[in-house]
Design a protein around this motif. Structure first.
Motif, PDB file in Angstrom:
ATOM      1  N   LEU A  62     -34.217  -8.073  -2.287  1.00 27.86           N
ATOM      2  CA  LEU A  62     -35.512  -7.966  -2.812  1.00 27.86           C
ATOM      3  C   LEU A  62     -35.795  -9.595  -2.853  1.00 27.86           C
ATOM      4  CD1 LEU A  62     -34.749  -5.862  -6.380  1.00 27.86           C
ATOM      5  CD2 LEU A  62     -36.081  -5.224  -4.248  1.00 27.86           C
ATOM      6  N   THR A 113     -28.762 -11.669 -11.545  1.00 31.46           N
ATOM      7  CA  THR A 113     -28.899 -12.881 -11.075  1.00 31.46           C
ATOM      8  C   THR A 113     -27.488 -13.708 -10.915  1.00 31.46           C
ATOM      9  OG1 THR A 113     -29.328 -14.188 -13.175  1.00 31.46           O
ATOM     10  CG2 THR A 113     -31.220 -13.585 -11.628  1.00 31.46           C
ATOM     11  N   GLY A 121     -38.654  -8.228 -15.642  1.00 29.28           N
ATOM     12  CA  GLY A 121     -37.546  -8.745 -14.827  1.00 29.28           C
ATOM     13  C   GLY A 121     -37.018  -9.969 -15.090  1.00 29.28           C
ATOM     14  N   LEU A 153     -31.210  -5.012 -11.820  1.00 26.70           N
ATOM     15  CA  LEU A 153     -31.250  -6.245 -11.155  1.00 26.70           C
ATOM     16  C   LEU A 153     -30.301  -7.352 -12.043  1.00 26.70           C
ATOM     17  CD1 LEU A 153     -32.676  -8.060  -9.043  1.00 26.70           C
ATOM     18  CD2 LEU A 153     -34.328  -8.793 -10.813  1.00 26.70           C
ATOM     19  N   ARG A 195     -30.257   1.450  -6.987  1.00 25.16           N
ATOM     20  CA  ARG A 195     -31.900   1.660  -7.199  1.00 25.16           C
ATOM     21  C   ARG A 195     -31.967   3.144  -8.048  1.00 25.16           C
ATOM     22  NH1 ARG A 195     -33.481   2.089  -2.525  1.00 25.16           N
ATOM     23  NH2 ARG A 195     -34.043   0.066  -2.286  1.00 25.16           N
ATOM     24  N   ASP A 240     -37.069  -6.457 -12.232  1.00 20.48           N
ATOM     25  CA  ASP A 240     -36.019  -5.333 -12.435  1.00 20.48           C
ATOM     26  C   ASP A 240     -36.519  -3.961 -12.538  1.00 20.48           C
ATOM     27  OD1 ASP A 240     -33.297  -4.239 -13.206  1.00 20.48           O
ATOM     28  OD2 ASP A 240     -33.866  -4.357 -15.426  1.00 20.48           O
ATOM     29  N   ASN A 280     -34.194  -1.391 -10.558  1.00 17.09           N
ATOM     30  CA  ASN A 280     -33.496  -1.987  -9.670  1.00 17.09           C
ATOM     31  C   ASN A 280     -32.128  -2.299 -10.136  1.00 17.09           C
ATOM     32  OD1 ASN A 280     -34.915  -2.163  -7.211  1.00 17.09           O
ATOM     33  ND2 ASN A 280     -36.339  -3.569  -8.433  1.00 17.09           N
ATOM     34  N   LEU A 334     -31.008 -13.728  -6.552  1.00 21.86           N
ATOM     35  CA  LEU A 334     -31.513 -12.265  -7.084  1.00 21.86           C
ATOM     36  C   LEU A 334     -30.134 -11.615  -6.525  1.00 21.86           C
ATOM     37  CD1 LEU A 334     -34.977 -11.686  -6.851  1.00 21.86           C
ATOM     38  CD2 LEU A 334     -33.752 -12.551  -8.771  1.00 21.86           C
ATOM     39  N   SER A 391     -38.092 -12.926  -4.097  1.00 21.14           N
ATOM     40  CA  SER A 391     -38.641 -13.148  -5.505  1.00 21.14           C
ATOM     41  C   SER A 391     -39.987 -13.565  -5.432  1.00 21.14           C
ATOM     42  CB  SER A 391     -38.042 -14.558  -5.859  1.00 21.14           C
ATOM     43  OG  SER A 391     -37.854 -15.778  -5.016  1.00 21.14           O
ATOM     44  N   GLY A 422     -37.742 -12.004 -10.437  1.00 19.31           N
ATOM     45  CA  GLY A 422     -37.205 -10.510  -9.766  1.00 19.31           C
ATOM     46  C   GLY A 422     -37.741  -9.520 -10.416  1.00 19.31           C
ATOM     47  N   PRO A 429     -29.791  -7.529  -6.800  1.00 23.85           N
ATOM     48  CA  PRO A 429     -29.901  -6.266  -7.229  1.00 23.85           C
ATOM     49  C   PRO A 429     -28.952  -5.151  -7.059  1.00 23.85           C
ATOM     50  CG  PRO A 429     -30.893  -6.558  -4.684  1.00 23.85           C
ATOM     51  CD  PRO A 429     -30.127  -7.899  -5.531  1.00 23.85           C
TER      52      PRO A 429
END
Length: 389
Positions: A176, A285, A218, A283, A303, A201, A281, A298, A178, A199, A300
């Protein structure tokens, strides 16, 4: 000195050249601003040293910082089909793959509602969107360089010699990118903000409200603001200046306009009252590395693409077929069209979804069926496609 009006607010978004490096914006990057919540806070670590008092002595500077955002925007028109739509950077941040422009192509004789013939090579790939007469569809299969099959039939077969409209298609990918999300206010000496390293999420597309709506939630690397800016933040030497503000020059799409197609054999569902698609996602970091205050990248996770749908049940073949597919755990295709005019349409295509048995909602005078957070499936990065046309 006066209060700041909450509607004196403008948003812009742009993909970053590198994580946390604020990109340059133009007036074309503006998206409709509805509501944004941003939280920037330090680690709340517990001090365990014996100070001899019950008073909290505070924390030192340099503790890790965490930033989250929750932004709601309306789906807007796509005024310039030669470039990607303004929401494109946020869709790429939510889905992963770069947007794919298709300029359109002229149809030939022999086209049907589902099989489209072109006079020359069309340049389309499976999953890419096509537009004809106020309807958007997706390429289910490429038969030859001049023939494709649509995932659902058009209401009318495309007329020979009439070009199909341009489209912009977004697909999912493993990584993904940013984005930088800009938040400007009037008057000009108000605190202006930029969220670098944003990012997505979760992205939610909801239908049948006043207007078709997008919600992005996100994590960001930081909040950079005009009041406390220091050279080097976001890779800049000065806080970014807003492009010359203009009056609202975009159009919104009424939330009641569109189409829904579902089924092993696609059928149009004419009694839908509420629908939404959400991409999650999971997500995270890179924020736990030694020597860093801010996140570094990021990360991920798995999904999830979820559909929620509500419609009035009918005693017809499409409704019965959908229930049978749910009972037999048979995969069905699902497609949503938002809007019904060229330049003001958005489409979402889930090629394979095994619906759960619907919940019967009988508290009203008419029976409703509800599908709640049904999970889409795929093979490799192909479970959902989003497009503008």
């Amino acid at each position: 000195m006066s209060y700041i009006l909450s509607n004196a607010n403008r948003w812009y978004c742009v993909q970053e050249p590198a994580y946390g490096h604020i990109g340059a914006i133009t007036a074309a990057n503006r998206i409709p601003a509805v509501s944004m919540k941003v939280q920037n806070q330090r680690d709340k670590s517990q001090r365990k040293d014996k100070t001899g008092t019950r008073t909290w002595a505070g924390l030192p500077g340099g503790m890790r910082r965490h930033t989250t955002f929750d932004a709601t925007s309306y789906v807007r028109d796509w005024a310039d089909p030669t470039s990607l739509p303004p929401h494109g950077p946020l869709l790429e941040a939510a889905m992963g793959a770069p947007g794919l422009l298709w300029p359109g192509a002229t149809t030939s004789t022999g086209s049907t509602q589902s099989t489209i013939y072109f006079v020359s090579a069309h340049g389309l790939i499976p999953g890419q969107a096509i537009v004809s007469a106020g309807e958007i569809r997706f390429v289910a299969a490429v038969i030859t360089p001049q023939v494709v099959i649509a995932n659902s039939p058009f209401s009318l077969a495309p007329t020979a010699g009439v070009p199909l409209g341009a489209t912009a298609t977004y697909t999912v990918a493993t990584q993904l990118p940013s984005v930088s999300l800009f938040d400007y206010w009037d008057p000009a000496d108000s605190v202006q903000r930029v969220m670098p390293g944003a990012g997505v999420d979760r992205m939610n597309i909801s239908m049948n409200g006043d207007f078709h709506q997008l919600r992005f939630q996100g994590l960001a690397q930081d909040v950079v603001d005009s009041a406390s800016f220091q050279s080097g933040q976001g890779g800049l030497t000065a806080f970014p200046t807003e492009p010359a503000p203009t009056a609202v020059d975009y159009g919104l799409i009424p939330g009641n306009l569109g189409q829904v197609w579902m089924g092993v054999v696609p059928n149009q569902m004419l009694t839908v009252t509420q629908a939404s698609i959400e991409i999650r996602n999971n997500l995270a970091t890179r924020e736990n590395e030694y020597g860093s205050i801010l996140p570094l990248a990021l990360a991920p996770g798995a999904r999830e693409v979820l559909m929620s749908l509500e419609f009035y049940a009918q005693d017809d073949v499409p409704t019965a077929a959908l229930y049978q597919a749910a009972r037999q755990q048979s995969p069905v295709g699902v497609m949503f069209q938002l809007g019904q005019r060229a330049g003001q349409m958005m489409g979402v295509y889930l090629k394979s979804m095994i619906p759960d048995v619907p919940q019967f909602e009988d508290s009203e005078t008419r029976l409703k069926w509800q599908f709640k957070e049904t999970l889409a499936q795929g093979t490799t990065d192909d479970e959902v496609v989003v497009a503008f046309g």
